[in-house]
Design an enzyme around this catalytic site. Structure first.
Site, PDB file in Angstrom:
ATOM      1  N   ASP A  39       0.838  21.560  36.574  1.00 36.86           N
ATOM      2  CA  ASP A  39      -0.392  21.749  37.354  1.00 36.86           C
ATOM      3  C   ASP A  39      -1.416  20.644  37.106  1.00 36.86           C
ATOM      4  O   ASP A  39      -2.336  20.461  37.906  1.00 36.86           O
ATOM      5  CB  ASP A  39      -1.045  23.095  37.003  1.00 36.86           C
ATOM      6  CG  ASP A  39      -0.266  24.273  37.538  1.00 36.86           C
ATOM      7  OD1 ASP A  39       0.709  24.050  38.268  1.00 36.86           O
ATOM      8  OD2 ASP A  39      -0.624  25.412  37.222  1.00 36.86           O
ATOM      9  N   ARG A  78      -2.079  26.725  40.340  1.00 41.17           N
ATOM     10  CA  ARG A  78      -2.861  27.963  40.400  1.00 41.17           C
ATOM     11  C   ARG A  78      -4.339  27.692  40.675  1.00 41.17           C
ATOM     12  O   ARG A  78      -4.937  28.271  41.559  1.00 41.17           O
ATOM     13  CB  ARG A  78      -2.691  28.707  39.087  1.00 41.17           C
ATOM     14  CG  ARG A  78      -3.339  30.059  39.031  1.00 41.17           C
ATOM     15  CD  ARG A  78      -3.040  30.693  37.700  1.00 41.17           C
ATOM     16  NE  ARG A  78      -1.603  30.868  37.564  1.00 41.17           N
ATOM     17  CZ  ARG A  78      -0.942  31.916  38.057  1.00 41.17           C
ATOM     18  NH1 ARG A  78      -1.592  32.857  38.696  1.00 41.17           N
ATOM     19  NH2 ARG A  78       0.360  32.004  37.901  1.00 41.17           N
TER      20      ARG A  78
END
Lengths: 417, 417
Positions: A156, A200
């Protein structure tokens, strides 16, 4: 010549004075990456050269393996095996998504005392740094002389203190190559194609979808990031606009898109949460299917498809960034280096050196400064429209990902009929 | 030496006598592949060397481009452009999923007469061969001297008459590499992982998931093919059995699985059909999500994830089989070769030559023999259990896909605690 010699002697005496002697444990946590084993091998090879480290143990499945006393002897693995494991994606030691309780952290400190573990290296993201932080506090409380380093990884790219994190560049490269192909597939058959990507809280991976664009009409034509509020009506109108202009539209959507209230668009359809209380976003095609259905129902576009890239983004074997593998190895080796120099705890952070040529430095930062909280994409990387990235992002990401495969296109000289 | 010279002279005179002089049209149809442009360039480069072919035209978006008189001049593309396009995935001319009506086929014949098109090459699967077949009949009916060749491509590998079809090996390679990584990802975190793969009637692509298996415990542990009836209770019990034994389970499922009545499991959840009347299976995560939900609801497994590989299987840029790209080019060149030798119609079929070393021959077969109907995997490729493949399949597919990336694994020498 003499001063350098003296300096080395001083540095050496500092090591001999400060670094404890005992066993080492290394473990991996959270979602695997394509290069996470580079970091294990980097730390192990450095540790092997030290007399301060007696045995080099791997805990299987992160903190769970420590609690279960499930250790393997990494010191007895051959160089050949380690070299092969380096190049292999996913966590070779096994991973875990378990947030240890305070009792478990005390138990870990107890086990480390019992096994004479003086060095602990924990590879993972911000949740992992937090676990390492708590274990360190517990060891300190029980007066166990102990060195703990967090080694960064996360696809991420949301770890604070870092210019970027090992694992990101390879996943970004996979996504860029996938979009090179997907854009051409959409160009051949037309319609709307929606691709849902990992990330996310941070849009770095979704932004990577743009790295392979070359021609003015290349997709992704729209990019939806978690950093900008997502409105369903805005989305439909954006898609319809691109489709009316081009007869096609490729859309990159982050799994982490949120509405104006900060609520996850995917959450309404998700049924699970992990041990850290996070909604499980991966492993389901629900968000993509939802978006495709809404485009189908509210526009005239007849061909609408959605793909969710899923775990391939972090695990695909055979697509890697050269910079990423080098840096993932280096942060592992550097963590061992810091520990053997007498530092008691910290994380290794990648800092980019300003200048025209891509170059980084590895710095020690405190565990607390990378633990818990994640970072997002800076606003300078996001276009004003909110549905594209900027050239600042391209300049940032291109050196990480490396040169992409070439794309050929016909000149398309039209014949008058 | 002389006989060979005579033979060549005879062959040449046969060409001069039989092959018509006029323009050529080439087009691409159906789902793109990673190597489909190799076939275009193969045919174009061969045609460029012939005096029988005046202009080399590309029709954009298959038969649709012919009907719209949407032609580009491929003869004026530079060698450099053609070489770059060769290596680029997806249909450079654009593609179409349109089944022409009899009126449209007559219209195509009329346009070919008007444009003095004497050569038509149509790249695609069995539906495309059927369209080529009908156009050929229409041209014959209007006494237009005309040569029509179908050039095979399909990632599903379901074309009759062929040992395998261009496009399959590269998609199979992508799948094999993805499963190498996915198996390791599942090994690191445990639980059940379900991956849904392309292949409407034939399990060849789903079977390719097994090509990267190396260790006894490597996944996929279960493989569900369209060739064997799928029962939901059998599926759940299989998955539960593997999970109880290994603590994890990787499942490869074809999008085309059917129940005992031959009804698609996915069809209950699909809402669309394409122009050929086929249910749209790609571009949705519904089947994977359904299977994951049922495993979650009926077993004790807490971590169940599903990924649908989607269009990446046919379009990803940067993963290709060397054999596939070579053969895709060769079938294009061979189709032009057959046409210029004076053959009036047909398809190029890949036949494997028996023997220990991998070798193929390209043969001309009739359009009718590859049109309409598709083939399935032979029973010899499917394990008796119905949920695995055989070594016969591995022997078949390995030479096509080529050597896969290495996978390293730790010896895992357990430390007694």
């Amino acid at each position: 010549m003499k001063p350098a010699g003296k300096k080395r002697a001083r540095a050496k005496s500092r090591v001999l004075k400060l670094a404890p002697v005992g066993n080492m444990v290394i473990a991996q946590s959270g979602g695997p990456t394509m290069v996470i084993n580079e970091s294990v091998v980097g730390a192990v090879l450095r540790a092997k050269r030290s007399k301060h480290i007696t045995r080099i143990l791997g805990a299987r499945h992160g903190i769970r393996g420590i609690l279960d006393r499930d250790f393997i002897d990494l010191g007895r693995e051959s160089e050949r095996t380690l070299e092969a494991v380096r190049k292999t994606p996913s966590s070779a030691l096994g991973s875990v998504r378990h947030k240890p309780t305070p009792e478990e952290c005390r138990e870990v400190a107890h086990i480390f005392q019992k096994f004479n573990v003086r060095y602990f290296f924990y590879i993972g993201g911000n949740d992992t740094a937090e676990a390492a932080h708590i274990v360190t506090e517990e060891c300190r409380r029980s007066h166990h002389d102990f060195v703990c380093f967090h080694i960064p990884k996360t696809v991420d790219n949301d770890l604070r203190q870092n210019d970027h994190t090992p694992g990101y560049a390879s996943a970004a490269r996979f996504i860029a190559q996938a979009f090179q192909g997907d854009n051409l597939d959409n160009r051949a058959l037309g319609g709307v194609k929606i691709d849902v990507l990992m990330g996310r809280h941070a849009g770095f991976l979704t932004a990577a979808s743009a790295l392979g664009r070359k021609h003015e009409d290349d997709g992704p034509h729209l990019i939806y990031l978690p950093e900008r509020p997502f409105s369903m009506t805005g989305f439909v109108s954006d898609v319809d606009g691109v489709y009316k202009k081009r007869g096609r539209c490729v859309v990159a959507v982050s799994e982490g898109i949120v509405d104006r209230m900060g609520d996850l668009i995917a959450a309404k359809y998700a049924t699970e949460r992990d041990a850290h209380g996070n909604v499980t976003l991966g492993g389901s095609g629900a968000l993509g299917d939802l978006l495709a259905r809404i485009v189908k129902e509210t526009t005239d576009v007849s061909r609408v498809r959605a793909d969710t890239f899923g775990y391939m983004q972090r695990s695909f074997h055979g697509v890697r960034s050269v910079v990423d593998e080098r840096e993932a190895f280096a942060v592992g080796a550097k963590a061992a280096e810091f520990a053997l120099r007498g530092e008691r705890s910290g994380s290794v952070a990648i800092k980019r050196v300003a200048g025209s040529r891509y170059r980084v430095e590895l710095k020690r930062v405190s565990l607390g400064s990378v633990a818990k909280h994640a970072r997002s994409m800076p606003s300078s990387f996001i276009a004003k429209s909110g549905t594209d990235i900027t050239s600042a992002f391209l300049n940032y990401a291109k050196p990480l990902v490396g040169a992409l495969p070439r794309v050929g296109r016909l000149r398309e000289i039209v014949v008058k009929g």
